[in-house]
Design an enzyme around this catalytic site. Structure first.
Site, mmCIF file in Angstrom:
data_model
loop_
_atom_site.group_PDB
_atom_site.id
_atom_site.type_symbol
_atom_site.label_atom_id
_atom_site.label_comp_id
_atom_site.label_asym_id
_atom_site.label_seq_id
_atom_site.Cartn_x
_atom_site.Cartn_y
_atom_site.Cartn_z
ATOM 1 N N LYS A 1 2.097 10.320 1.135
ATOM 2 C CA LYS A 1 0.980 10.210 0.182
ATOM 3 C C LYS A 1 0.049 9.061 0.569
ATOM 4 O O LYS A 1 -1.120 9.261 0.775
ATOM 5 C CB LYS A 1 1.500 9.995 -1.245
ATOM 6 C CG LYS A 1 1.993 11.232 -1.994
ATOM 7 C CD LYS A 1 3.196 11.890 -1.410
ATOM 8 C CE LYS A 1 3.624 13.151 -2.095
ATOM 9 N NZ LYS A 1 4.882 13.080 -2.797
ATOM 10 N N ASP B 1 10.300 4.676 -7.887
ATOM 11 C CA ASP B 1 9.837 5.666 -6.919
ATOM 12 C C ASP B 1 8.317 5.562 -6.840
ATOM 13 O O ASP B 1 7.602 6.111 -7.676
ATOM 14 C CB ASP B 1 10.263 7.070 -7.381
ATOM 15 C CG ASP B 1 9.715 8.171 -6.475
ATOM 16 O OD1 ASP B 1 9.018 7.845 -5.482
ATOM 17 O OD2 ASP B 1 9.978 9.360 -6.774
ATOM 18 N N TRP C 1 9.029 14.442 -10.932
ATOM 19 C CA TRP C 1 9.792 13.744 -9.898
ATOM 20 C C TRP C 1 10.913 12.906 -10.478
ATOM 21 O O TRP C 1 12.008 12.844 -9.923
ATOM 22 C CB TRP C 1 8.873 12.901 -9.011
ATOM 23 C CG TRP C 1 8.078 13.754 -8.081
ATOM 24 C CD1 TRP C 1 6.725 13.942 -8.091
ATOM 25 C CD2 TRP C 1 8.573 14.598 -7.029
ATOM 26 N NE1 TRP C 1 6.359 14.838 -7.112
ATOM 27 C CE2 TRP C 1 7.462 15.243 -6.450
ATOM 28 C CE3 TRP C 1 9.853 14.872 -6.532
ATOM 29 C CZ2 TRP C 1 7.591 16.153 -5.380
ATOM 30 C CZ3 TRP C 1 9.984 15.764 -5.472
ATOM 31 C CH2 TRP C 1 8.869 16.389 -4.910
HETATM 32 C C1 LIG Z 1 6.234 13.571 -3.060
HETATM 33 C C2 LIG Z 1 7.130 12.827 -3.948
HETATM 34 C C3 LIG Z 1 8.533 12.834 -3.769
HETATM 35 C C4 LIG Z 1 9.231 13.701 -2.747
HETATM 36 O O1 LIG Z 1 8.987 13.378 -1.466
HETATM 37 P P1 LIG Z 1 9.677 14.236 -0.279
HETATM 38 O O2 LIG Z 1 9.300 13.430 0.900
HETATM 39 O O3 LIG Z 1 9.087 15.605 -0.315
HETATM 40 O O4 LIG Z 1 11.130 14.249 -0.523
HETATM 41 C C5 LIG Z 1 9.287 12.068 -4.614
HETATM 42 N N1 LIG Z 1 8.734 11.327 -5.581
HETATM 43 C C6 LIG Z 1 7.395 11.302 -5.784
HETATM 44 C C7 LIG Z 1 6.827 10.459 -6.875
HETATM 45 C C8 LIG Z 1 6.555 12.051 -4.979
HETATM 46 O O5 LIG Z 1 5.229 12.044 -5.181
#
Ligand SMILES: *Cc1c(COP(=O)(O)O)cnc(C)c1O
Length: 363
Positions: free
Chosen positions: A199, A175, A102
């Site tokens: 998540k 993030d 990511w």
């Molecule tokens: C799932 C995830 C993303 C992407 O999320 P989307 O909503 O699919 O754009 C970005 N960063 C991390 C750490 C993630 O787990």
């Protein structure tokens, strides 16, 4: 139907109590005789919901008053571009720490928008004896005027988590898509925190942004209005119609978390859940982990079967036992059990029992 435990990395399971409440009030929310999906986002009732959601999140994370809380569109990746667009005008430069899939994706997006030359990267993952661990170099000696440092404290695909605070001379952007609200953090250490909701918060599409007021004075690139932080602040995250149903569910998850004792209480359970699972992996020579113990994710437990020829059978038998979505991401293979806040400890206990029995049967 016997219990199913869903270990999907995202969209992930939501707390059962929240889903049941949503089901009960799907057609008649707040005694309005209509669904929360079918009312104006500017109605008094919906504004009360968003006010409560923000207050609850502020309390759960102990968010200081000089931070704005935004509910935006576009998930996690939407923020990859929002950050570059909002903070890298006039050839602004940024540093990205890379510890997995990511954070690499965030780099690609930033380079596309701000230009290759304006984005520097440092790979912070080291591999020794087959184990990945994170090592962050001394940053204070770097003589650069970065607008921000970006990193991903929990790499969902790789199962790598960074628990230490990053000491950075520049504002830190994190993030936290896959570990927000899983443990106590000091928000004041960050310039901006963001998370796609699917998540640990609610349905996909929604993203949460927690941004320090002074970050909004940085020069921006031309951008679409709906991803503009200043406009989002000015319009209380309602510059256009927000994802109202996702916002409602997020609000319910925050209320559930508060009723469950808050972040400190779920952190203790999260520690327990992760320990049970890693202990099982370490105890049985049938399984291995590719992550050094200090950087093992509490949310996404990645592991391999020593004999990968048994992978398909493992997944098949797990499914029959009610344990679903354990397949690792296609880029790393093996298995991954995502055990976010909503996963009850009973689910982890069932998984451990299954792993022990499977190992015994096939050793
Ligand atoms: C799932 C995830 C993303 C992407 O999320 P989307 O909503 O699919 O754009 C970005 N960063 C991390 C750490 C993630 O787990």
């Amino acid at each position: 139907m016997s219990a199913t435990f869903n270990f999907c990395a995202g969209p992930a399971m939501l707390p059962q109590a929240v889903m049941q409440k949503a089901q009960r009030e799907l057609l008649d929310w707040n005694n309005m005789g209509t669904s929360v999906m079918e009312i104006s986002h500017r109605s008094q009732e919906f504004i009360a919901l968003t006010t409560q959601a923000e207050a609850d999140l502020r309390q759960l994370m102990d968010i200081p008053l000089n931070y704005h809380v935004l509910f935006m569109h576009g998930g996690g990746r939407g923020q990859f571009s929002a950050i570059a667009n909002n903070f890298l005008g006039n050839n602004g430069q940024a540093l990205y720490l890379v510890d997995g899939s990511w954070s690499s994706a965030a780099v690609e997006e930033a380079k596309k928008l701000a230009g290759e030359d304006n984005i520097d990267t440092i790979n912070i993952v080291e591999k020794s004896n087959g184990l990945n661990s994170v090592s962050i170099p001394e940053l204070s000696t770097i003589d650069k005027d970065y607008r921000y440092l970006h990193y991903c404290p929990n790499e969902t695909v790789d199962g790598i988590e960074i628990f230490d605070t990053v000491n950075s001379p520049w504002p830190v952007i994190a993030d936290m898509s896959s570990n927000i609200l899983s443990r106590k953090i000091d928000v004041s250490q960050f310039g901006l925190i963001y998370a796609g909701a699917q998540k640990n918060i609610g349905p996909s599409g929604l993203s949460i942004v927690i941004v320090r007021d002074d970050m909004l004075t940085l020069p921006s690139l031309p951008q679409s209005s709906i991803m503009d932080y200043k406009l989002a602040v000015k319009h209380a995250s309602m510059y256009n119609t927000p994802p109202t149903f996702a916002w409602y569910l997020a609000a319910e998850v925050f209320a559930w978390l508060k009723a469950s004792g808050g972040v400190e209480a779920v952190e203790q359970i999260n520690i327990e859940k992760a320990q049970l699972l890693y202990q099982c992996i370490d105890d049985l020579s049938f399984y291995t982990s590719g992550v050094a113990s200090l950087n093992r994710s509490r949310m996404n437990v990645t592991f391999q079967l020593v004999n990968p020829e048994l992978d398909d059978l493992f997944l098949e038998e797990a499914k029959l036992a009610g344990l679903v979505a354990l397949k690792g991401h296609r880029s790393v293979g093996g298995m991954r059990a995502s055990i976010y806040n909503a996963m009850p400890i009973e689910g982890v206990i069932e998984l451990v029992k299954f792993m022990q029995a499977f190992a015994k049967k096939h050793s």
